[in-house]
Scaffold this motif. Structure first.
Motif, PDB file in Angstrom:
ATOM      1  N   THR A 170       0.858  -1.182   0.000  1.00 26.19           N
ATOM      2  CA  THR A 170       0.000   0.000   0.000  1.00 26.19           C
ATOM      3  C   THR A 170       0.893   1.230   0.000  1.00 26.19           C
ATOM      4  O   THR A 170       1.736   1.402   0.879  1.00 26.19           O
ATOM      5  CB  THR A 170      -0.911   0.012   1.237  1.00 26.19           C
TER       6      THR A 170
ATOM      7  N   LYS B  27      -3.172   3.631  -1.734  1.00 24.02           N
ATOM      8  CA  LYS B  27      -3.541   2.823  -2.890  1.00 24.02           C
ATOM      9  C   LYS B  27      -2.832   1.471  -2.782  1.00 24.02           C
ATOM     10  O   LYS B  27      -1.621   1.417  -2.595  1.00 24.02           O
ATOM     11  CB  LYS B  27      -3.123   3.539  -4.170  1.00 24.02           C
TER      12      LYS B  27
ATOM     13  N   TYR C 260      -1.439  -2.159  -4.043  1.00 24.88           N
ATOM     14  CA  TYR C 260      -0.884  -2.815  -5.226  1.00 24.88           C
ATOM     15  C   TYR C 260      -0.584  -4.263  -4.862  1.00 24.88           C
ATOM     16  O   TYR C 260      -0.158  -4.553  -3.748  1.00 24.88           O
ATOM     17  CB  TYR C 260       0.427  -2.144  -5.673  1.00 24.88           C
TER      18      TYR C 260
END
Length: 127
Positions: free
Chosen positions: A6, A10, A12
């Motif tokens: 993160t 966001k 990933y």
């Protein structure tokens, strides 16, 4: 192996493959043994011959360091007490107060503020 990372809120997902097994990691040689404990050794130094410049004279005030005269607190003819500050020297960014060795009258002051002085240089003569 899948990993979730993160960054700034966001998420990933990434797949990671381990190419080398931990058993194949290189072996490092062992640390060398610690040095032996410090043992002080007495060293005999030759006795230095006494220098004439180091002789103690209560009629003189000499510089103990190389430096610069910051201020002169006395004038010729002025009476001074023992341990009275006669001038201030600066050496290596440190100020040093130079005092009279005994009660006396200043015969001559041989330096002025701003003068450079050397070790053992005569600064003041007393009567």
């Amino acid at each position: 192996m899948k990993l979730r990372i993160t960054i700034d809120g966001k998420a990933y997902e990434a797949e990671v493959e381990i190419l080398e097994a931990p058993e194949s990691a290189p072996e490092y040689p062992p640390y060398p043994p610690a040095p032996a404990a410090y043992v002080p050794v007495e060293i005999e130094l030759p006795l230095a011959a006494p220098q004439a410049a180091e002789s103690h004279n209560d009629k003189e005030c000499r510089s103990p360091v190389t430096g610069m005269v910051i201020s002169v607190e006395i004038e010729p003819g002025q009476a001074v007490e023992a341990n009275q500050v006669v001038m201030v020297l600066e050496s290596m960014k440190m100020e040093m107060q130079i005092t009279a060795p005994q009660a006396a009258i200043a015969k001559s002051v041989l330096v002025i503020p701003g003068s450079s002085v050397k070790v053992n240089q005569l600064l003041v003569e007393f009567e």
